[in-house]
Enzyme design. Structure first.
Site, PDB file in Angstrom:
ATOM      1  N   HIS A   8      -1.537   1.032   3.282  1.00 15.81           N
ATOM      2  CA  HIS A   8      -1.487   2.413   2.797  1.00 15.81           C
ATOM      3  C   HIS A   8      -1.466   3.426   3.927  1.00 15.81           C
ATOM      4  CE1 HIS A   8      -3.335   1.119  -1.361  1.00 15.81           C
ATOM      5  NE2 HIS A   8      -2.223   0.477  -1.054  1.00 15.81           N
ATOM      6  N   ASP A  43      -4.564  -2.183   1.771  1.00 16.10           N
ATOM      7  CA  ASP A  43      -5.064  -0.810   1.630  1.00 16.10           C
ATOM      8  C   ASP A  43      -4.828  -0.080   2.950  1.00 16.10           C
ATOM      9  OD1 ASP A  43      -6.789   1.515   0.818  1.00 16.10           O
ATOM     10  OD2 ASP A  43      -7.313   0.181  -0.816  1.00 16.10           O
TER      11      ASP A  43
END
EC number: 3.2.1.15
Length: 460
Positions: free
Chosen positions: A315, A292
């Site tokens: 991310h 993430d």
């Protein structure tokens, strides 16, 4: 007029390169000296580029004293400093007393050492003077623990070994954390050891992997620092978190440096470092690769500095999301200087929900290299998860204002290089791109007129 504009932008360049860097073998405490007072003398009426609908960064900087707002004011901790040789604590009083978790029955042999850790913490926290609590070079298995303050001592937790989470999900019940430090002031947590969340059992049962019931079970955060002021976290390996690896929440004056945070690329919701409602925090000289966000910054956070960050997989570096479920969220004074992102889904992202309110303001992204990043630069003021939300009727938005992208290089992996998807009702303001060169992608801008300085490619 031209001279004053040039001087102002020269100041911005001087400011963003003037932050001290952290040596992973030296002191974490370095006072930041910035020439922030110069901005007081700039007349915004002579600041150059102007648009009534979309004020430029140089227009909006005056009055807000934006660079002063961005400048982290991390304070030298009273009577404490990192020992540049050992990474330990040096004080002006008597030498620190050292105790070990083994002194309280910890075995480090695969047995449950939770109670030994609890007893050792209570002894260290309740003692007077400087204390060093040592985790020796063994593997210690522990269940969820709350390391509570306030403490009488100036406390250092020195981790040489590995602290591992139990893989028994049933022991967490409604607990949303594994290791939490709550209301501990002047705390120093240093390595070179490892904190291992053993998250694989949680990932396999997450809603992203297994959407059938009971996937709603909330996975715990590996390490949480809550209400910890004057905090140093340094030279640690944190891996395979059940969900988020490290959260700093409700903290003031934080130095996080020389951290290695890792989890597989497909591990769900495993943010590296999450900052919420925290002021004056510096994250530096760290390598983060997870499933993430490498770094996520959300509501209530002010004066956040991230320098010398290596990110990927993951991310990217994200501000947000903000404004979910109509909430009012605010983030200000974010400074990212010196980052390398490789193979991430996003690079530098600001994400706000449709229907929210508040602001994300006074933000600088400087000296960033991105390689094969899917969305290198992205602002999305219209975010909505249509699977769970109905955002069609939402008109309000979180204000995004005063954002500078400077000296950004790299390549896109998707054909999208710059995406500024701003709100029609609350458009972005003061967006500046200076010396930005992103290859293999296009630029798309909605409801925003960015200012360009120097070579910028692509342009809207």
């Amino acid at each position: 007029m031209a001279l004053k504009t040039q001087l102002l932008w020269s100041f911005v360049v001087v400011f963003v390169v003037s932050f001290s860097t952290t040596s992973c073998s030296g002191s974490s405490f370095q006072e930041v000296n910035a020439l922030h007072s110069y901005v007081d003398h700039v007349d915004d009426k002579e600041s150059g580029y102007n648009s009534r609908a979309y004020p430029s960064y140089t227009d909006t900087i005056e009055g807000l004293k934006v660079m002063e707002l961005i400048r982290p004011r991390t304070q030298l901790f009273s009577s404490r400093k990192l020992n540049t040789i050992t990474g330990g604590i040096a004080t002006s009083s008597a030498p620190a007393k050292t105790i070990s978790v083994d002194d309280f029955g910890a075995k480090g042999n695969g047995a449950d050492d939770t109670q030994a850790f609890v007893k050792a913490w209570k002894a260290a926290c309740s003692s007077s003077g400087a204390m060093v609590l040592v985790v020796p070079q063994k593997n210690y298995l522990v269940r969820p623990i709350e390391f509570s303050g306030p403490c009488k001592s100036q406390l250092t937790l020195q981790i040489y070994g590995t602290i591992e989470a139990s893989e028994d999900r049933s022991i967490y019940k409604d607990i949303d954390h594994w290791l939490i430090f709550d209301n501990v002031q002047n705390l120093l947590v240093v390595g070179p050891g490892t904190i291992n969340g053993n998250g694989n059992i949680w990932w396999k049962n997450s809603c992203k992997i297994k959407p059938q019931p009971p996937c709603g079970t909330y996975a715990p955060t590996a390490v949480t620092f809550n209400r910890c002021n004057n905090l140093v976290v340094k030279n640690l390996n944190i891996q395979d978190a059940q969900q988020i690896h490290v959260i700093f929440q409700n903290c003031i004056n934080v130095q996080a440096s020389c951290l290695t945070v890792t989890a597989p690329e497909d591990s769900p919701n495993t943010d590296g470092i999450h900052v919420t409602n925290t002021q004056n925090i510096t994250i530096s000289s760290s390598v983060i690769g997870t499933g993430d966000d490498c770094i996520s910054i959300v509501s209530g956070s002010q004066r956040v500095q991230a320098t010398d960050i290596t990110c990927g997989p993951g991310h990217g570096i994200s501000i947000g999301s903000l404004g979910e479920d109509g909430s009012e969220d605010h983030v200000s004074g974010v400074f990212v200087n010196g980052a390398k992102l490789s193979g991430t889904s996003n690079g530098l992202r600001i994400k706000t929900w449709k229907g929210g309110s508040g602001s994300a303001t006074n933000i600088v992204f400087q000296n960033v290299q991105m390689n094969d990043v899917t969305n290198p630069i992205i602002i999305d003021q219209n975010y909505c998860d249509h699977k769970t939300k109905d955002c069609k009727q939402q008109k309000s938005a979180v204000q995004v204002k005063n954002v500078l992208y400077q000296n950004i290089r790299g390549t896109s992996a998707s054909g999208d290089a710059i995406t500024l998807n701003c709100s029609q009702s609350v458009p972005c303001q003061g967006i500046v791109l200076q010396s930005v060169q992103l290859q293999n992608g296009r630029a798309e801008c909605n409801n925003v007129q960015p200012a360009y300085k120097g070579v910028v490619s692509p342009r809207c």
